[in-house]
Design an enzyme around this catalytic site. Structure first.
Site, PDB file in Angstrom:
ATOM      1  N   ASP A 185       0.822  -1.306   0.089  1.00 31.67           N
ATOM      2  CA  ASP A 185       0.022  -0.080   0.035  1.00 31.67           C
ATOM      3  C   ASP A 185       1.048   1.214   0.089  1.00 31.67           C
ATOM      4  O   ASP A 185       1.613   1.627   0.987  1.00 31.67           O
ATOM      5  CB  ASP A 185      -1.062  -0.115   1.301  1.00 31.67           C
ATOM      6  CG  ASP A 185      -2.126   1.116   1.367  1.00 31.67           C
ATOM      7  OD1 ASP A 185      -1.264   2.262   0.799  1.00 31.67           O
ATOM      8  OD2 ASP A 185      -2.892   1.094   1.614  1.00 31.67           O
ATOM      9  N   HIS A 186       0.968   1.841  -1.147  1.00 36.93           N
ATOM     10  CA  HIS A 186       2.366   2.782  -1.354  1.00 36.93           C
ATOM     11  C   HIS A 186       1.891   4.080  -0.365  1.00 36.93           C
ATOM     12  O   HIS A 186       3.008   4.769  -0.026  1.00 36.93           O
ATOM     13  CB  HIS A 186       2.475   3.237  -2.694  1.00 36.93           C
ATOM     14  CG  HIS A 186       1.372   4.340  -3.284  1.00 36.93           C
ATOM     15  ND1 HIS A 186       0.300   3.913  -3.741  1.00 36.93           N
ATOM     16  CD2 HIS A 186       1.690   5.593  -3.428  1.00 36.93           C
ATOM     17  CE1 HIS A 186      -0.393   4.726  -4.075  1.00 36.93           C
ATOM     18  NE2 HIS A 186       0.287   6.041  -3.704  1.00 36.93           N
ATOM     19  N   HIS A 248      -5.919   2.833   0.944  1.00 39.00           N
ATOM     20  CA  HIS A 248      -5.055   3.840   1.590  1.00 39.00           C
ATOM     21  C   HIS A 248      -5.793   4.674   2.755  1.00 39.00           C
ATOM     22  O   HIS A 248      -5.207   4.942   3.633  1.00 39.00           O
ATOM     23  CB  HIS A 248      -4.961   5.098   0.392  1.00 39.00           C
ATOM     24  CG  HIS A 248      -4.167   4.415  -0.807  1.00 39.00           C
ATOM     25  ND1 HIS A 248      -3.176   3.301  -0.856  1.00 39.00           N
ATOM     26  CD2 HIS A 248      -4.461   4.546  -2.213  1.00 39.00           C
ATOM     27  CE1 HIS A 248      -2.810   3.077  -2.081  1.00 39.00           C
ATOM     28  NE2 HIS A 248      -3.655   3.651  -2.849  1.00 39.00           N
TER      29      HIS A 248
HETATM   30  C1  BG6 Z   1      -3.403   4.873  -6.416  1.00 38.38           C
HETATM   31  C2  BG6 Z   1      -4.790   4.715  -7.074  1.00 38.38           C
HETATM   32  O1  BG6 Z   1      -3.430   3.632  -5.565  1.00 38.38           O
HETATM   33  O2  BG6 Z   1      -3.264   5.710  -5.609  1.00 38.38           O
HETATM   34  C3  BG6 Z   1      -5.113   5.856  -7.953  1.00 38.38           C
HETATM   35  O3  BG6 Z   1      -5.119   3.403  -7.712  1.00 38.38           O
HETATM   36  C4  BG6 Z   1      -4.749   7.066  -7.373  1.00 38.38           C
HETATM   37  O4  BG6 Z   1      -6.149   5.832  -8.584  1.00 38.38           O
HETATM   38  C5  BG6 Z   1      -3.138   6.904  -6.537  1.00 38.38           C
HETATM   39  O5  BG6 Z   1      -4.674   8.109  -8.187  1.00 38.38           O
HETATM   40  C6  BG6 Z   1      -2.884   7.913  -5.774  1.00 38.38           C
HETATM   41  O6  BG6 Z   1      -1.621   7.877  -5.141  1.00 38.38           O
HETATM   42  P1  BG6 Z   1      -0.976   9.155  -5.017  1.00 38.38           P
HETATM   43  O7  BG6 Z   1       0.283   8.595  -4.217  1.00 38.38           O
HETATM   44  O8  BG6 Z   1      -0.687  10.062  -6.187  1.00 38.38           O
HETATM   45  O9  BG6 Z   1      -1.808  10.055  -3.747  1.00 38.38           O
END
Ligand code: BG6
Length: 503
Positions: A185-186, A248
Site C-alpha cells: 500500500d504505497h 489507503h
Molecule cells: C492509487 C490509485 O493506488 O493511488 C490511483 O489506484 C490514485 O487511482 C493513486 O490516483 C493516488 O496515489 P498518490 O500517491 O498520487 O496520492
C-alpha cells in the site's frame, strides 16, 4: 528511513517489467536507491514481460522512465551506466511453464554468481489476474523456497472483494509463508505518513488529548484533481471505494486510531492497526443510507481546459454506475473513540489535489471573551498535510497584535520545506528498501486486507445493486456532490481544506 545498511546480494525479478508501474515508480526508485548508496553491493534487476526485448533496449526504456518520472530529475550518465549494468531483461510468458523454466535458469545463474545468502525478490507489478499463475509457477519451480531469503511483493488491488481477497490470500499462503509476502500500500511508504507514527508516539503532549474526551471529530480527505485518464478500463471495475478507501484511507485511519504499540516490530504495529479495523462499526442498511455518499464527475473545466465527464473517458461504460467519489462517516467502537465520527472522503476531478488529515478538538468548556472579540473563533485543529504540502499545523487562537483585544486563529507550523533541506524519498524507495531489508512494518498483513474488505462489503454491495439515479452528480473542479457537504454539515462541521498554495 534506514540509517546504516549492509544488504546481502539481491536479485529483483520484476514481472511487468515494461509496464507503467516499473517505468514510473520502480525503476526511478531503484536508481535513486543506487545513487544514494542504499542498493546492495551485488544486485541484479531482471525485468520480464511477454515481448522479446534486448537488454539494451530494456535499459533504454527504463532510463526514459527515470528521466521522465524520477524526483531527482534526469539520470547522471556515469551513474546510470554503472547502475544499468545490473539491469537485464528476460522475456517471460507467466502462463507458460516452459517460459518460466527459462526464467529460473537466469535467476539461478545470478544466484550461483552471487553466492550463499542471496536474496530473491519477486515483484508482481502486473494486473491482478496474473498474480495466481505467477505465484503457482514460482512455487512449482521451487523459485521461492527459501523462506528467509525469498520474498514476493504483491501490488494492489489485493482482491476485488472479500471473497477474492480471501482466495488470493489462501493461494499465497498455501505456497509461501506470511513473512515472505509483502502486500503493497504505497501510502504507507510516504514520508509524511510514516511521520504520523513518530508524531503520535514520540511526543508526550499528544497522548492525553488523543481520545474522545478532547477530540470532536476527525477528517481524512484525499482529493485528486486528475480524472481517471487512461485507466478507465481498470477503474470501471473498481471505483473510489475499492481503489482508495479500502486500502489507503483506511490505513491512514488505522494509524490515527491505533493504540500505542509496545515496540516498533512489524507484527506489533500491524496487530494494533487491525484492532482498529475490528472495532469499526459495521454498516447497517440505515447507515449506508445516511452515512455514505457516492459521486461521479461530469465534464468541467480544469485550469482553463475542458475535461470530459467520467462516462466519456476511454474504457468507461456511457451508462456507468461506478463512483469516482466517496464520502463515508465511520465510527470506531472502542474505549478511546466511542462517539467520535471519522469522516473520510476521496474523489477524482476535484478542486484540489490534497491529502489531509484534520483532527478537530473540542471547544474550550467556557468562553471568557465577549463575542465581539471572538468573531473568528475556531476550535483547535491539528492538520496533518500528507501531500502536496508536507506539514503539520496546529491551529490555535491568538491575540491579533494591536491595542484592542481581538482573537483570531493562527497556525503553529512544522513544514518540511522550511525545516529540512534534503528531499524526501519517494514512497517506493522506502518500500523497496524495506523489502530488501525484510521489514514488513509498512506492508499489509493478510488479516488487515480481509478485515478492511469485510467492513466495506455491505457498502460495495449496496452501491452495486442499487444503481445511482443521480450520476453524474458533481462537476469537475468542484468539491464533489452536495450530499457530501450535507453528510458532515448535519453534524455541525464542514470539510476542511488548506488554501491553495500559490508558489
Ligand atoms: C492509487 C490509485 O493506488 O493511488 C490511483 O489506484 C490514485 O487511482 C493513486 O490516483 C493516488 O496515489 P498518490 O500517491 O498520487 O496520492
Amino acid at each position: 528511513m534506514k540509517t546504516s545498511i549492509s544488504l546481502s546480494p539481491t536479485i529483483i525479478v520484476i514481472f511487468g517489467g515494461t509496464g507503467d508501474l516499473n517505468l514510473r515508480k520502480l525503476a526511478p526508485a531503484l536508481y535513486n536507491l543506487y545513487v544514494e548508496g542504499f542498493m546492495p553491493e551485488k544486485f541484479a534487476i531482471i525485468g520480464t514481460a511477454r515481448r522479446p526485448l534486448t537488454n539494451e533496449k530494456f535499459r533504454d526504456t527504463l532510463m526514459d522512465g527515470v528521466n521522465s518520472f524520477s524526483r531527482t530529475g534526469k539520470v547522471n550518465k556515469e551513474k546510470w551506466e554503472k547502475f544499468s549494468e545490473n539491469v537485464h531483461y528476460n522475456p517471460t510468458d507467466v502462463k507458460d511453464s516452459a517460459s518460466f523454466d527459462e526464467l529460473k535458469v537466469v535467476v539461478d545463474k545470478f544466484k550461483d554468481e552471487f553466492g550463499a545468502g542471496t536474496q530473491i525478490l519477486f515483484y508482481l507489478a502486473v494486473s491482478p489476474d496474473l498474480f495466481p499463475p505467477i505465484a503457482k509457477r514460482l512455487a512449482k519451480f521451487k523459485m521461492a523456497e527459501n523462506e528467509d531469503n525469498c520474498r514476493i511483493v504483491v501490488e494492489k488491488p489485493f482482491g476485488k472483494d472479500l471473497e477474492t481477497a480471501r482466495e488470493l490470500n489462501a493461494l499465497l499462503k498455501e505456497r509461501f509463508k506470511e513473512k515472505q509476502i509483502y502486500r503493497i500500500d504505497h501510502y504507507l511508504g510516504k514520508e509524511t505518513v510514516q511521520n504520523i507514527m513518530a508524531f503520535r508516539f514520540a511526543n508526550s503532549f499528544l497522548e492525553p488529548l488523543w481520545n474522545r474526551n478532547y477530540i470532536d471529530h476527525i477528517q481524512i480527505s484525499v482529493t485528486e484533481q486528475l480524472g481517471v485518464g487512461e485507466r478507465g478500463g481498470y477503474y470501471e471495475g473498481s471505483g473510489a471505494l475499492r481503489d482508495m478507501i479500502q486500502n489507503h484511507l483506511l490505513q491512514l485511519l488505522c494509524i490515527i486510531g491505533m493504540e500505542t504499540p509496545i515496540n516498533f516490530n512489524a507484527d506489533e504495529i500491524r496487530d494494533k492497526k487491525v484492532d482498529v479495523l475490528k472495532a469499526m462499526r459495521p454498516f447497517s442498511a440505515e447507515d449506508i443510507r445516511f452515512n455514505t455518499v457516492r459521486g461521479q464527475y461530469t465534464k468541467g473545466w480544469v485550469e482553463g481546459k475542458e475535461v470530459p465527464g467520467y462516462r466519456h473517458e476511454n474504457g468507461v461504460d456511457p451508462d456507468s454506475n461506478t463512483e469516482t467519489f466517496a464520502a463515508i462517516k465511520f465510527f470506531v467502537d472502542n474505549w478511546r473513540w466511542q462517539g467520535v465520527p471519522f469522516y473520510v472522503r476521496t474523489g477524482k476531478r476535484l478542486f484540489q489535489t490534497s491529502s489531509l488529515i484534520t483532527i478537530q478538538f473540542k471547544d474550550v468548556p467556557h468562553h471568557i471573551f465577549p463575542p465581539a472579540v471572538t468573531e473568528h473563533w475556531q476550535q483547535n485543529r491539528l492538520i496533518i498535510s500528507i501531500q502536496p504540502e508536507m506539514s503539520i499545523r496546529l491551529q490555535v487562537q491568538g491575540k491579533r497584535p494591536g491595542l484592542d483585544m481581538v482573537l483570531n486563529p493562527v497556525d503553529m507550523v512544522f513544514d518540511y520545506k522550511g525545516t529540512y533541506t534534503t528531499q524526501s524519498p519517494e514512497a517506493y524507495e522506502t518500500l523497496l528498501l524495506d523489502v530488501m531489508t525484510g521489514d514488513q512494518t509498512q506492508f499489509m498483513r493478510a488479516d488487515q486486507v480481509e478485515t478492511a474488505w469485510e467492513l466495506l462489503m455491505p457498502v460495495i454491495h449496496a452501491w452495486e445493486t442499487k444503481k445511482s439515479l443521480s450520476f453524474p452528480n458533481y462537476s469537475a473542479d468542484s468539491w464533489g456532490p452536495e450530499d457530501a457537504e450535507a453528510l458532515i454539515a448535519r453534524d455541525g462541521f464542514h470539510w476542511f481544506a488548506l488554501p491553495l498554495n500559490k508558489d
